[in-house]
Design an enzyme around this catalytic site. Structure first.
Site, PDB file in Angstrom:
ATOM      1  N   LYS A  69       0.842  -1.212   0.000  1.00  0.00           N
ATOM      2  CA  LYS A  69       0.000   0.000   0.000  1.00  0.00           C
ATOM      3  C   LYS A  69       0.865   1.245   0.000  1.00  0.00           C
ATOM      4  CE  LYS A  69       0.805   1.192   4.555  1.00  0.00           C
ATOM      5  NZ  LYS A  69       1.682   2.302   4.943  1.00  0.00           N
ATOM      6  N   ALA A  82       9.727  -0.489   4.991  1.00  0.00           N
ATOM      7  CA  ALA A  82       9.706   0.532   3.950  1.00  0.00           C
ATOM      8  C   ALA A  82       8.452   1.400   4.025  1.00  0.00           C
ATOM      9  CB  ALA A  82       9.795  -0.127   2.579  1.00  0.00           C
ATOM     10  N   GLY A  83       7.503   1.032   4.896  1.00  0.00           N
ATOM     11  CA  GLY A  83       6.258   1.793   4.990  1.00  0.00           C
ATOM     12  C   GLY A  83       5.238   1.389   3.947  1.00  0.00           C
ATOM     13  N   GLY A  99       3.699  -1.565   4.058  1.00  0.00           N
ATOM     14  CA  GLY A  99       2.716  -2.455   4.688  1.00  0.00           C
ATOM     15  C   GLY A  99       2.911  -3.925   4.383  1.00  0.00           C
ATOM     16  N   GLY A 100       4.101  -4.321   3.961  1.00  0.00           N
ATOM     17  CA  GLY A 100       4.316  -5.714   3.549  1.00  0.00           C
ATOM     18  C   GLY A 100       3.952  -6.734   4.622  1.00  0.00           C
ATOM     19  N   GLY A 101       4.474  -6.555   5.819  1.00  0.00           N
ATOM     20  CA  GLY A 101       4.198  -7.512   6.900  1.00  0.00           C
ATOM     21  C   GLY A 101       2.717  -7.543   7.248  1.00  0.00           C
ATOM     22  N   SER A 102       2.086  -6.369   7.228  1.00  0.00           N
ATOM     23  CA  SER A 102       0.655  -6.287   7.547  1.00  0.00           C
ATOM     24  C   SER A 102      -0.179  -6.953   6.464  1.00  0.00           C
ATOM     25  CB  SER A 102       0.227  -4.827   7.667  1.00  0.00           C
ATOM     26  OG  SER A 102       0.986  -4.177   8.649  1.00  0.00           O
ATOM     27  N   ASP A 128      -2.203  -1.425  10.352  1.00  0.00           N
ATOM     28  CA  ASP A 128      -2.461  -1.433   8.908  1.00  0.00           C
ATOM     29  C   ASP A 128      -3.173  -2.715   8.451  1.00  0.00           C
ATOM     30  OD1 ASP A 128      -1.261   1.026   8.520  1.00  0.00           O
ATOM     31  OD2 ASP A 128       0.681   0.171   7.955  1.00  0.00           O
TER      32      ASP A 128
END
Ligand code: C5P
Length: 304
Positions: free
Chosen positions: A12, A102-103, A105-108, A141
């Site tokens: 995102k 990186a902001g 939202g990959g993990g989320s 997120d």
């Protein structure tokens, strides 16, 4: 019954992000208002049923993500297995393409994908509303990604959502440095600059739906409140932002709390020219597109 599913976990961007206040009661959390939009850039999860009840195994293709038991996708899978009586276990194969810290939202997004995937293996036993509760507990997120919306306004900690009509698909460039930013650090840096929060935290605002309907108008909305504190601590990220802004995008912002910066262009040629101009000496680049379609959700893996 389906024994294996594949699901895309999209990244995102935050079209704008305003931090409104620190929560009372020492939670350390902040109240914000933001607008999320999906990118085509995505991790991939393949989730298979296993015979060991309640067990969650994780294999990662890509960077080292640290301890499996702390991985958000693993914790998401455990939550759904527990809610459905631990009748089976799962093996998650996670292919990472979204840069970490990186902001984006990959993990989320991985966590949201795991919630839906394990629930699909459980025959959809967990109602959507309960999945959203699990999502909010996993991280701020995660509800957006769990909602399936391509774009949404988010407020509270980000778990209160209003689905938006998606913006038109547009070519995008994600630029990121070799070191990430940890979200709690970014909030701490914001706190350092706002020791005594102004009251009211921000002036009145009227957001127009049309301002969120085209990339030109979103570009004029401006504002990610993490930019000042994060650029203050990490000068190379300000330089990265300025390099990207110099490629004449329709929209450019720090992604969430960083460290990636994303830009959206009028057409693929402008995006590709920008990538050529920037090169990969000072930053890494990912060419992608913004996503207008909602999340596709888990698909059965034939022969899986
Ligand atoms: O919710 P999430 O796990 O992404 O949050 C990570 C950290 O970021 C929290 O522990 C908190 O320090 C900070 N945070 C915040 N306000 C939010 C979201 C996150 O202060 N709305």
């Amino acid at each position: 019954m389906t024994d294996a599913v594949r699901v895309a976990a999209h990244a995102k961007i935050n079209l704008f992000l305003r931090i409104l206040a620190r929560e009372h009661g020492g939670s350390g959390f902040h109240q914000l208002e933001t607008a999320f939009a999906l990118l085509e850039l995505a991790d991939e999860l393949v989730v298979r049923r296993t015979a060991t009840p309640g067990d969650v195994a994780l294999t990662v293709n890509g960077p080292d993500l640290g301890r499996a038991e702390e991985n958000l996708a693993v914790r998401a899978a455990q939550a759904v297995l527990a809610a459905t009586g631990r009748k089976f276990g799962v093996a998650i194969e996670l292919t990472k393409r979204i840069p970490v810290q990186a902001g984006l939202g990959g993990g989320s997004s991985d966590a949201a994908a795991a919630l839906h995937a394990v629930n699909a293996l459980a025959g959809g036993a967990v109602p959507r509303e309960e999945l959203l509760h699990f999502a909010a507990r996993l991280g701020s997120d995660v509800p957006f990604f769990t909602s399936g919306a391509a774009a949404a306004l988010g407020w509270g900690r980000g778990e209160r959502l209003f689905r938006l009509a998606p913006l038109p698909t547009a070519p995008a460039l994600v630029a990121f440095p070799s070191t990430g930013v940890a979200t709690p650090d970014a909030y701490r840096w914001w706190d350092e600059l706002h020791a005594a929060p102004p009251s009211p935290a921000r002036g009145p605002v009227v957001l127009d739906a049309v301002a969120l309907a085209s990339w030109g108008s979103v570009g004029r909305l401006g504002g990610n409140d993490f930019e000042i504190p994060v650029f203050g601590k990490r000068a190379e990220l300000r330089a990265l932002f300025e390099r990207l802004a110099g490629t004449r995008p329709l929209w450019v912002r720090l992604c969430g709390s960083g460290s990636a910066v994303a830009a959206v262009y009028k057409n693929p040629r402008d995006r590709d020219d920008a990538a050529t101009q920037l090169g990969e000496k000072q930053q890494r680049l990912i060419k992608t597109e913004t996503r207008a379609a909602h999340g596709a959700g888990p698909e059965p893996l034939i022969g899986g």
